[in-house]
Scaffold this active site. Structure first.
Site, PDB file in Angstrom:
ATOM      1  N   LYS A 116       0.805  -1.219   0.000  1.00 11.49           N
ATOM      2  CA  LYS A 116       0.000   0.000   0.000  1.00 11.49           C
ATOM      3  C   LYS A 116       0.841   1.272   0.000  1.00 11.49           C
ATOM      4  O   LYS A 116       0.497   2.266  -0.643  1.00 11.49           O
ATOM      5  CB  LYS A 116      -0.953  -0.013   1.202  1.00 11.49           C
ATOM      6  CG  LYS A 116      -2.073  -1.036   1.083  1.00 11.49           C
ATOM      7  CD  LYS A 116      -2.973  -0.990   2.293  1.00 11.49           C
ATOM      8  CE  LYS A 116      -4.232  -1.843   2.108  1.00 11.49           C
ATOM      9  NZ  LYS A 116      -3.953  -3.236   1.827  1.00 11.49           N
ATOM     10  N   GLU A 200      -3.575   6.932   7.873  1.00 11.10           N
ATOM     11  CA  GLU A 200      -4.439   7.709   6.996  1.00 11.10           C
ATOM     12  C   GLU A 200      -5.429   8.509   7.827  1.00 11.10           C
ATOM     13  O   GLU A 200      -5.827   8.091   8.919  1.00 11.10           O
ATOM     14  CB  GLU A 200      -5.247   6.800   6.059  1.00 11.10           C
ATOM     15  CG  GLU A 200      -4.469   6.194   4.931  1.00 11.10           C
ATOM     16  CD  GLU A 200      -5.359   5.349   4.029  1.00 11.10           C
ATOM     17  OE1 GLU A 200      -6.546   5.148   4.389  1.00 11.10           O
ATOM     18  OE2 GLU A 200      -4.880   4.899   2.988  1.00 11.10           O
ATOM     19  N   HIS A 235     -15.517  -4.766   7.369  1.00 10.28           N
ATOM     20  CA  HIS A 235     -14.694  -4.468   6.195  1.00 10.28           C
ATOM     21  C   HIS A 235     -14.900  -5.465   5.046  1.00 10.28           C
ATOM     22  O   HIS A 235     -14.121  -5.459   4.085  1.00 10.28           O
ATOM     23  CB  HIS A 235     -13.199  -4.406   6.558  1.00 10.28           C
ATOM     24  CG  HIS A 235     -12.882  -3.417   7.634  1.00 10.28           C
ATOM     25  ND1 HIS A 235     -13.002  -2.056   7.445  1.00 10.28           N
ATOM     26  CD2 HIS A 235     -12.485  -3.584   8.924  1.00 10.28           C
ATOM     27  CE1 HIS A 235     -12.667  -1.428   8.562  1.00 10.28           C
ATOM     28  NE2 HIS A 235     -12.355  -2.324   9.475  1.00 10.28           N
ATOM     29  N   ARG A 297      -6.967  -7.987  -9.926  1.00 12.81           N
ATOM     30  CA  ARG A 297      -7.696  -9.217 -10.250  1.00 12.81           C
ATOM     31  C   ARG A 297      -9.139  -8.860 -10.561  1.00 12.81           C
ATOM     32  O   ARG A 297      -9.537  -7.703 -10.485  1.00 12.81           O
ATOM     33  CB  ARG A 297      -7.664 -10.169  -9.053  1.00 12.81           C
ATOM     34  CG  ARG A 297      -8.178  -9.510  -7.767  1.00 12.81           C
ATOM     35  CD  ARG A 297      -8.318 -10.470  -6.626  1.00 12.81           C
ATOM     36  NE  ARG A 297      -8.523  -9.821  -5.345  1.00 12.81           N
ATOM     37  CZ  ARG A 297      -9.672  -9.302  -4.919  1.00 12.81           C
ATOM     38  NH1 ARG A 297     -10.742  -9.335  -5.703  1.00 12.81           N
ATOM     39  NH2 ARG A 297      -9.774  -8.736  -3.724  1.00 12.81           N
TER      40      ARG A 297
END
Length: 645
Positions: A116, A200, A235, A297
């Site tokens: 990330k 973040e 999530h 993907r």
């Protein structure tokens, strides 16, 4: 064009890839573990190869076994589906090194987007807006704490190598940061072998927006518009739709163009998804939508994109992998109507949505949409809509086994309508007709979410499910109308053999004594049902059992012998399990003399203990279980022989 294809996956995605490949005249090869030896994917493929024990780490995650299976069967290409090895760059390279075609992006592209922090740095360089945060090399607790303080709380700690919601913590205050960081690092190390994190800014009114992108080996990259995947639980996505509600054309152009730039930045080929987080506190605005990550993907929710564009994304994958250019240019792609997908999970909402396993003794998914009515935005009623389309993708059929080894998703249900409301109403009707027993599903929760006023009003966020709890109907059982319907079905022919002592009108005129999942209920024959009852409360009689579905819950209904009795034993002294459960105690042994009503054993099911007793004085002639045994409904547990004379 590829002539033979091995699918390195299982469940519904394997079956979905097989369908497209077969339509293109491509021979298919499935791989399967012990748990999937009798699965639908094995029955669907042209050839199937066993690759190991049930745990994924010993079968579906062993790249060497999959490549060996491809070589042994003469497969030219490998399609990884999603999950498992689909985003494993080393496996993709091993496939190419073996002289096989990899149906996916180049390994270098997977690597570029796999971490990330590196991916965000690359996106910044490409001019793609990213969420404010810290992704530096200094991983000391002091530096991370200082960066979080500077960003401003709440913040989100995310594992650099994370995915699937693992390695993620929301932190509300500076005082909570150190503990949350330690917890996140432990989980990241255990799940990914990498405890590095990034920080973040936590978005207070977040919506999950993602863009489907597609590239080929000729330098072409297009987007196929956006999806909204905001309805999530822990999530994990639950309901997805396309296009995103409230997305105006200017914002759509900005976000989709950013997604194309992101794909081009990593020289992308094949199907991929650029995921964004949006601050929707003032609606969807281009300056409040930021890059999160890229999934290299096919996505679980790809059918909603297919429904609004008319494109088969798996066909595009196979054509691009064969070296062909993209079938369409950007200016040839259009949005048609609205599509919504619901994920049907084998899980028990009454037990915190824990996975529910077992044999699908009864399993019905709607095959088509019946005419229905819905209320349009302007308040008018529109009748008998036949234009809505229903698609069901599943890797299971009745009689298959849901095991504890893999993801609990057993099907995806997708509807397409001329507008969002039409698609939502159609999906609600379809999900409400799901029949599944004894395995539990989340169908009732899906129905509740789809009719929630805030969902209809497009007030979406990733906290939607937490903020809109739903109620269960299983504690109350089926409705009175459903019981009437079941009673009429059960008495529509001769009384079943073995129900000794049964009387149609037992103590009350018109009453039929019923057992619903082992619990006593009463149905009446002198009540009239509305003409469209079967549409709203589908029920099916199979032998001496009626399976009745009510708003996503399914019940097994049989007739009782008389008042005061249950269906835990048959007339011949057989003691049967009233529902799936665990034997927690056995109080007798074979050969013991027992009296009527004496406790024989205790079964734990549905969070309750059920004592099973002797139906009459006699001897325990047979005992088939021991404490700890897991049993299915109507499994023979014991048999009592009645004393003669």
């Amino acid at each position: 064009m590829i002539q033979s294809l091995l699918i390195a996956n299982r469940g519904e995605i394997a079956c979905r890839v097989i369908r497209t490949a077969r339509g293109m005249g491509i021979r298919t090869v499935a791989v399967y573990s012990d748990a999937d030896a009798k699965a639908l994917l094995v029955r669907s493929a042209d050839e199937a190869v066993h690759i190991g024990p049930s745990p994924a780490r010993e079968s579906y995650l062993v790249g060497e076994k999959i490549i060996a299976a491809a070589r042994a069967t003469g497969a030219q290409a490998i399609h990884p589906g999603y999950g498992f090895l689909s985003e494993n760059a080393e496996f993709a390279q091993a496939v190419l090194d073996a002289g096989l075609v990899w149906v996916g992006p180049k390994p270098a592209s997977i690597t570029a987007m796999g971490l990330k922090d590196a991916a965000k740095a690359r996106m910044i360089a490409a001019g793609v807006p990213v969420t404010p945060g810290y992704l530096g090399e200094d991983q000391s607790e002091a530096r991370l704490q200082a960066e979080a303080d500077a960003i401003g709380y709440p913040v989100l700690i995310k594992a650099v190598a994370g995915g699937g919601g693992k390695g993620m913590r929301r932190v509300e205050t500076a005082a909570d940061f150190a503990e949350a960081l330690a917890s996140c690092r432990r989980e990241a190390a255990a799940s990914f072998g990498d405890d590095r994190v990034l920080i973040e800014k936590y978005i207070l009114s977040p919506r999950h927006i993602e863009v489907q992108v597609f590239g080929d080996s000729h330098g072409n990259v297009v987007h196929l518009f956006e999806r909204d995947c905001s309805l999530q639980r822990r999530h994990q996505k639950v309901i997805e739709e396309a296009p995103a509600p409230g997305m105006d054309e200017a914002t759509r152009q900005a976000v989709c163009s950013a997604a194309v730039r992101a794909a081009k930045a990593v020289d992308y080929e094949g199907a991929g998804t650029i995921e964004f987080i949006a601050d929707a506190s003032e609606g969807l605005r281009a300056d409040r939508i930021w890059f999160m990550e890229m999934n290299t993907r096919l996505q679980v929710e790809h059918p909603v994109t297919e429904m609004i564009t008319g494109v088969d994304l798996v066909e595009w994958q196979l054509r691009v992998a064969s070296g062909e250019p993209l079938p369409k240019r950007q200016d040839q792609l259009r949005i048609d109507g609205h599509a919504i997908e619901a994920r049907l999970y084998a899980e028990d909402p009454a037990k915190g949505s824990l996975p529910s396993i077992g044999k699908l003794e009864y399993f019905r998914l709607p095959e088509k949409l019946e005419p229905y009515e819905y209320k349009a935005v302007d308040g008018t009623w529109n009748w008998n809509h036949y234009d809505s389309k229903l698609r069901v993708d599943s890797g299971f059929e009745e009689g298959d086994e849901v095991t504890p080894f893999y993801d609990p998703m057993i099907a995806k249900m997708i509807t397409h309508g001329s507008d969002r409301l039409e698609a939502a109403v159609a999906l609600t009707k379809a999900v409400g007709q799901v029949g599944c027993w004894p395995v539990k599903t989340n169908a009732s929760m899906l129905c509740s979410l789809l009719v929630e006023p805030d969902f209809i009003r497009e007030r979406l966020s990733t906290a939607f499910i937490e903020e809109h709890p739903f109620s269960l109907i299983e504690d109350e059982g089926p409705s009175g109308s459903a019981l009437v319907h079941a009673a009429k079905l059960l008495t529509s022919s001769a009384i079943p053999i073995g129900l000794r002592g049964f009387r149609l009108n037992d103590e009350a005129e018109g009453e039929v004594l019923l057992s619903v999942d082992g619990k006593p209920k009463v149905g009446r024959l002198d009540y009239e049902l509305h003409d469209d009852h079967e549409r709203h409360f589908p029920a099916e009689r199979i032998g001496d059992v009626v399976y009745s579905s009510s708003i996503g819950e399914t019940f097994r209904i049989t007739m009782r012998e008389s008042r005061g009795t249950n269906t835990h034993h048959a007339g011949d002294g057989a003691i049967l399990a009233p529902m799936p459960g665990k034997v927690i105690s056995v109080d007798v042994a074979a050969g013991d003399m027992v009296a009527k009503g004496q406790k024989l054993l205790v079964l734990e099911a549905m969070k309750m203990e059920h004592a099973l007793t002797a139906p009459f004085d006699g001897t325990v002639a047979e005992l088939t279980v021991t404490p700890g045994a897991q049993v299915q409904v109507e499994a023979l547990l014991a048999r009592v022989e009645q004393e003669e004379g």
